[in-house]
Design a protein around this motif. Structure first.
Motif, PDB file in Angstrom:
ATOM      1  N   LYS A 200     -25.853  -3.727 -26.104  1.00 13.13           N
ATOM      2  CA  LYS A 200     -25.316  -2.250 -25.442  1.00 13.13           C
ATOM      3  C   LYS A 200     -23.994  -3.213 -24.826  1.00 13.13           C
ATOM      4  O   LYS A 200     -23.953  -4.133 -24.364  1.00 13.13           O
ATOM      5  N   ARG A 201     -23.143  -2.329 -24.854  1.00 13.90           N
ATOM      6  CA  ARG A 201     -21.838  -2.534 -24.278  1.00 13.90           C
ATOM      7  C   ARG A 201     -21.602  -1.923 -23.108  1.00 13.90           C
ATOM      8  O   ARG A 201     -22.073  -0.757 -22.639  1.00 13.90           O
ATOM      9  N   CYS A 202     -20.893  -2.677 -22.165  1.00 13.02           N
ATOM     10  CA  CYS A 202     -20.585  -2.126 -20.914  1.00 13.02           C
ATOM     11  C   CYS A 202     -19.858  -1.016 -20.912  1.00 13.02           C
ATOM     12  O   CYS A 202     -18.675  -0.940 -21.532  1.00 13.02           O
TER      13      CYS A 202
ATOM     14  N   GLN B 152     -25.583   8.016 -10.868  1.00 11.55           N
ATOM     15  CA  GLN B 152     -27.134   8.617 -11.044  1.00 11.55           C
ATOM     16  C   GLN B 152     -27.798   8.157 -12.266  1.00 11.55           C
ATOM     17  O   GLN B 152     -29.183   7.912 -12.619  1.00 11.55           O
ATOM     18  N   ARG B 153     -26.808   8.021 -13.275  1.00 15.15           N
ATOM     19  CA  ARG B 153     -27.289   7.366 -14.658  1.00 15.15           C
ATOM     20  C   ARG B 153     -27.755   5.947 -14.507  1.00 15.15           C
ATOM     21  O   ARG B 153     -28.393   5.542 -15.429  1.00 15.15           O
ATOM     22  N   PHE B 154     -27.271   5.300 -13.567  1.00 12.88           N
ATOM     23  CA  PHE B 154     -27.705   3.815 -13.448  1.00 12.88           C
ATOM     24  C   PHE B 154     -28.585   3.616 -12.459  1.00 12.88           C
ATOM     25  O   PHE B 154     -28.925   2.617 -11.975  1.00 12.88           O
ATOM     26  N   MET B 155     -29.525   4.793 -12.087  1.00 11.73           N
ATOM     27  CA  MET B 155     -30.851   4.700 -11.212  1.00 11.73           C
ATOM     28  C   MET B 155     -31.925   5.210 -11.820  1.00 11.73           C
ATOM     29  O   MET B 155     -31.825   6.294 -12.812  1.00 11.73           O
ATOM     30  N   ASP B 156     -33.208   4.837 -11.484  1.00  6.77           N
ATOM     31  CA  ASP B 156     -34.179   5.499 -12.075  1.00  6.77           C
ATOM     32  C   ASP B 156     -34.796   6.770 -11.294  1.00  6.77           C
ATOM     33  O   ASP B 156     -33.938   7.145 -10.412  1.00  6.77           O
ATOM     34  N   ASN B 157     -35.678   7.266 -11.845  1.00  7.26           N
ATOM     35  CA  ASN B 157     -36.093   8.447 -10.928  1.00  7.26           C
ATOM     36  C   ASN B 157     -36.552   8.252  -9.457  1.00  7.26           C
ATOM     37  O   ASN B 157     -36.617   9.295  -8.795  1.00  7.26           O
ATOM     38  N   LYS B 158     -36.817   7.105  -9.325  1.00  7.15           N
ATOM     39  CA  LYS B 158     -37.328   6.811  -7.922  1.00  7.15           C
ATOM     40  C   LYS B 158     -36.267   6.465  -6.918  1.00  7.15           C
ATOM     41  O   LYS B 158     -36.168   6.219  -5.604  1.00  7.15           O
TER      42      LYS B 158
ATOM     43  N   THR C  80     -29.305  -1.439 -18.522  1.00  7.65           N
ATOM     44  CA  THR C  80     -27.919  -0.639 -18.516  1.00  7.65           C
ATOM     45  C   THR C  80     -26.967  -1.153 -19.489  1.00  7.65           C
ATOM     46  O   THR C  80     -26.167  -0.234 -20.042  1.00  7.65           O
ATOM     47  N   GLY C  81     -26.954  -2.323 -19.795  1.00 11.77           N
ATOM     48  CA  GLY C  81     -26.069  -3.042 -20.587  1.00 11.77           C
ATOM     49  C   GLY C  81     -24.654  -3.459 -19.989  1.00 11.77           C
ATOM     50  O   GLY C  81     -23.535  -3.534 -20.526  1.00 11.77           O
ATOM     51  N   ASN C  82     -24.537  -3.362 -18.545  1.00 14.04           N
ATOM     52  CA  ASN C  82     -23.327  -3.437 -17.732  1.00 14.04           C
ATOM     53  C   ASN C  82     -22.849  -4.903 -18.046  1.00 14.04           C
ATOM     54  O   ASN C  82     -23.844  -5.777 -17.823  1.00 14.04           O
ATOM     55  N   CYS C  83     -21.703  -5.186 -17.823  1.00 15.96           N
ATOM     56  CA  CYS C  83     -21.387  -6.666 -17.729  1.00 15.96           C
ATOM     57  C   CYS C  83     -21.847  -7.029 -15.934  1.00 15.96           C
ATOM     58  O   CYS C  83     -21.906  -6.108 -15.170  1.00 15.96           O
ATOM     59  N   ALA C  84     -21.563  -8.337 -15.888  1.00 18.54           N
ATOM     60  CA  ALA C  84     -21.939  -8.917 -14.503  1.00 18.54           C
ATOM     61  C   ALA C  84     -21.120  -8.478 -13.448  1.00 18.54           C
ATOM     62  O   ALA C  84     -21.300  -7.924 -12.411  1.00 18.54           O
ATOM     63  N   ARG C  85     -19.652  -8.350 -13.631  1.00 15.62           N
ATOM     64  CA  ARG C  85     -18.659  -7.845 -12.887  1.00 15.62           C
ATOM     65  C   ARG C  85     -18.945  -6.442 -12.452  1.00 15.62           C
ATOM     66  O   ARG C  85     -18.763  -6.093 -11.401  1.00 15.62           O
ATOM     67  N   HIS C  86     -19.161  -5.582 -13.442  1.00 15.40           N
ATOM     68  CA  HIS C  86     -19.475  -4.191 -13.256  1.00 15.40           C
ATOM     69  C   HIS C  86     -20.870  -3.837 -12.523  1.00 15.40           C
ATOM     70  O   HIS C  86     -20.981  -2.773 -11.886  1.00 15.40           O
TER      71      HIS C  86
END
Length: 77
Positions: A13-15, A34-40, A49-55
């Motif tokens: 996955k790419r950031c 909201q795309r980077f949060m689960d339903n809770k 998510t595939g994000n880099c550490a910085r982001h």
């Protein structure tokens, strides 16, 4: 007898933020956060998510700011 097992490699996955060239993650873009949060309402980890550490760090700060401002819920039931 030994069965032959095929090894399936997952696509790396790419950031999304790096791919779009976004330098700063804005806490006011609720639909994106909201795309980077689960339903809770929990923040998803980098490996999911595939994000880099910085982001990922910027994303966590932006989500926390949005929660404080009342734009995102702390917990959903």
């Amino acid at each position: 007898m030994r069965q032959s097992m095929t090894v399936r490699r997952k696509k790396k996955k790419r950031c999304q933020w790096c791919a779009e060239g976004i330098e700063f993650i804005d806490y006011k873009s609720i639909s994106r956060l909201q795309r980077f949060m689960d339903n809770k309402g929990k923040i998803l980890p980098r490996r999911q998510t595939g994000n880099c550490a910085r982001h990922q760090r910027q994303l966590a700060v932006a989500i926390k700011r949005a929660r404080i401002m009342g734009l995102l819920p702390f917990v959903t039931y």
